[in-house]
Scaffold this motif. Structure first.
Motif, mmCIF file in Angstrom:
data_model
loop_
_atom_site.group_PDB
_atom_site.id
_atom_site.type_symbol
_atom_site.label_atom_id
_atom_site.label_comp_id
_atom_site.label_asym_id
_atom_site.label_seq_id
_atom_site.Cartn_x
_atom_site.Cartn_y
_atom_site.Cartn_z
ATOM 1 N N ARG A 213 -25.543 3.608 -23.948
ATOM 2 C CA ARG A 213 -24.814 4.875 -23.766
ATOM 3 C C ARG A 213 -24.266 5.391 -25.091
ATOM 4 N N GLN B 27 -23.473 -0.343 -22.332
ATOM 5 C CA GLN B 27 -22.513 0.423 -23.122
ATOM 6 C C GLN B 27 -23.095 0.815 -24.475
ATOM 7 N N PRO C 25 -19.523 -2.631 -28.512
ATOM 8 C CA PRO C 25 -19.308 -3.191 -27.170
ATOM 9 C C PRO C 25 -20.248 -4.370 -26.902
#
Length: 177
Positions: A57, A54, A49
Motif C-alpha cells: 500500500r 502495508q 512497516p
C-alpha cells in the motif's frame, strides 16, 4: 515548457497512477508476489512497516502521488526519483523471469522486466531534466566563478591603490598633518 514535456510526463506517469491505485485497492493480490523482495528490505530498514500488505500500500501510495505530481508537472524531478525508487522493488518482485518455469512465461516476464527497465531509464532522464533552466549545480558553479572574479578585482584594486595610499600616508606623517 516544451510540448514534449507537456505530453511525455503524463504518459510516463499514467502507468504509475494505474498500478499504484491497483496496489492501494487490493494489496492482498500483490502481497504474495512481493514477499520475496519485501521481507529482506523490511528486515534491513526498521522504519518500514512489518506487514507486506502495508508496504504494498505504501508503495502504491508513493506511485499514485508521484505519478500525479509528475503528470501535472509539479516537482517533476523529485517525483521522478520517487517513482524510480518504487519501480526497482516492484520490478524485482513482479517480473522474476529467471525463476519462471515455462519458456513462454519466461519470455513474457522478460518483456515486462525490460519494459520496467526502460521506464526506469525514462524516469532517470526526467529526474535529470531541468526543463531548460540551469541546474542548481550550474548555478552554484557560476556564482562561485563570479565571486572568484570579484575577489580578484578587489585584490587588484587594493594592490593598485595600496602603494600610493601608503606614500601619501607616509608623507603626511612626516609633515605632521
Amino acid at each position: 515548457m516544451s510540448l514534449l514535456r507537456i505530453l511525455g510526463r503524463p504518459m510516463l506517469a499514467s502507468m504509475f497512477v494505474a498500478g499504484g491505485l491497483s496496489s492501494l485497492r487490493s494489496p492482498h493480490a500483490v502481497a504474495p508476489v512481493a514477499e520475496p523482495v519485501v521481507r529482506p528490505v523490511a528486515d534491513r530498514v526498521s522504519v518500514l512497516p512489518d506487514r507486506t500488505e502495508q508496504l504494498v500500500r505504501l508503495n502504491g501510495a508513493v506511485q499514485v502521488a508521484g505519478g500525479v505530481l509528475l503528470g501535472l508537472g509539479r516537482c517533476p524531478r523529485l517525483s521522478a526519483l520517487a517513482l524510480a525508487a518504487t519501480l526497482v522493488p516492484t520490478t524485482l518482485a513482479a517480473h522474476r523471469f529467471w525463476e519462471a518455469g515455462e519458456s513462454s512465461d519466461r519470455a513474457q516476464q522478460r518483456i515486462h522486466f525490460l519494459k520496467n527497465l526502460s521506464m526506469l531509464g525514462g524516469l532517470l532522464i526526467t529526474a535529470d531534466d531541468t526543463g531548460g533552466a540551469p541546474s542548481l549545480l550550474w548555478r552554484s558553479r557560476h556564482a562561485a566563478q563570479g565571486l572568484r572574479h570579484d575577489a580578484h578585482v578587489v585584490r587588484r584594486s587594493v594592490r593598485a591603490t595600496a602603494g600610493p595610499a601608503a606614500a601619501v600616508g607616509g608623507a603626511r606623517a612626516k609633515l605632521g598633518l
